[in-house]
Design a protein around this motif. Structure first.
Motif, PDB file in Angstrom:
ATOM      1  N   ILE A  17      52.271  55.963  60.614  1.00  0.00           N
ATOM      2  CA  ILE A  17      53.414  55.787  61.494  1.00  0.00           C
ATOM      3  C   ILE A  17      54.654  55.687  60.622  1.00  0.00           C
ATOM      4  CG2 ILE A  17      53.207  53.280  61.598  1.00  0.00           C
ATOM      5  CD1 ILE A  17      54.124  53.524  64.558  1.00  0.00           C
ATOM      6  N   GLY A  18      55.759  56.247  61.099  1.00  0.00           N
ATOM      7  CA  GLY A  18      56.997  56.209  60.339  1.00  0.00           C
ATOM      8  C   GLY A  18      58.199  56.240  61.247  1.00  0.00           C
ATOM      9  N   ARG A  19      59.306  55.790  60.692  1.00  0.00           N
ATOM     10  CA  ARG A  19      60.576  55.807  61.412  1.00  0.00           C
ATOM     11  C   ARG A  19      61.361  57.026  60.945  1.00  0.00           C
ATOM     12  NH1 ARG A  19      64.581  50.652  61.877  1.00  0.00           N
ATOM     13  NH2 ARG A  19      65.671  51.411  63.707  1.00  0.00           N
ATOM     14  N   VAL A  20      61.883  57.777  61.882  1.00  0.00           N
ATOM     15  CA  VAL A  20      62.646  58.984  61.547  1.00  0.00           C
ATOM     16  C   VAL A  20      63.956  58.562  60.895  1.00  0.00           C
ATOM     17  CG1 VAL A  20      63.793  61.031  62.461  1.00  0.00           C
ATOM     18  CG2 VAL A  20      61.610  60.288  63.436  1.00  0.00           C
ATOM     19  N   MET A  21      64.172  59.051  59.657  1.00  0.00           N
ATOM     20  CA  MET A  21      65.374  58.722  58.901  1.00  0.00           C
ATOM     21  C   MET A  21      66.373  59.871  58.889  1.00  0.00           C
ATOM     22  SD  MET A  21      64.555  55.706  58.280  1.00  0.00           S
ATOM     23  CE  MET A  21      65.955  55.191  57.328  1.00  0.00           C
ATOM     24  N   GLY A  22      65.894  61.070  59.150  1.00  0.00           N
ATOM     25  CA  GLY A  22      66.784  62.227  59.148  1.00  0.00           C
ATOM     26  C   GLY A  22      65.979  63.499  58.945  1.00  0.00           C
ATOM     27  N   ARG A  23      66.694  64.547  58.574  1.00  0.00           N
ATOM     28  CA  ARG A  23      66.062  65.848  58.329  1.00  0.00           C
ATOM     29  C   ARG A  23      66.519  66.369  56.980  1.00  0.00           C
ATOM     30  NH1 ARG A  23      63.537  68.509  62.414  1.00  0.00           N
ATOM     31  NH2 ARG A  23      63.616  67.458  64.408  1.00  0.00           N
ATOM     32  N   GLU A  24      65.625  67.053  56.313  1.00  0.00           N
ATOM     33  CA  GLU A  24      65.927  67.713  55.043  1.00  0.00           C
ATOM     34  C   GLU A  24      65.308  69.090  55.120  1.00  0.00           C
ATOM     35  OE1 GLU A  24      67.761  68.295  51.639  1.00  0.00           O
ATOM     36  OE2 GLU A  24      67.850  66.322  52.575  1.00  0.00           O
TER      37      GLU A  24
END
Length: 69
Positions: A17-24
């Protein structure tokens, strides 16, 4: 899945599980609840976090915030 920044999701490749931090580039960057090293995940491998996992993730985040000075 089109996940918004700050949303908790599951990386279906390994179940983390992870928290969306952005896009690369073509990848979504995720960070584990409570902090840690980010990892890249293709958007097609994301799925919504189940309610129980979401609750656990939020508790980990709050606990971490409580330990910070």
């Amino acid at each position: 899945m089109n996940a918004a920044r700050g949303e908790y999701v599951v990386d279906s490749r390994d179940g983390r599980i992870g928290r969306v931090m952005g896009r690369e580039g073509p990848y979504v960057q995720l960070r584990p609840p409570g902090g840690g090293r980010e990892w890249d995940c293709p958007p097609e491998a994301l799925s919504p976090a189940p309610p129980g996992e979401l609750l656990r993730a939020r508790v980990r985040e709050r606990n971490r915030e409580g330990r910070l000075p």
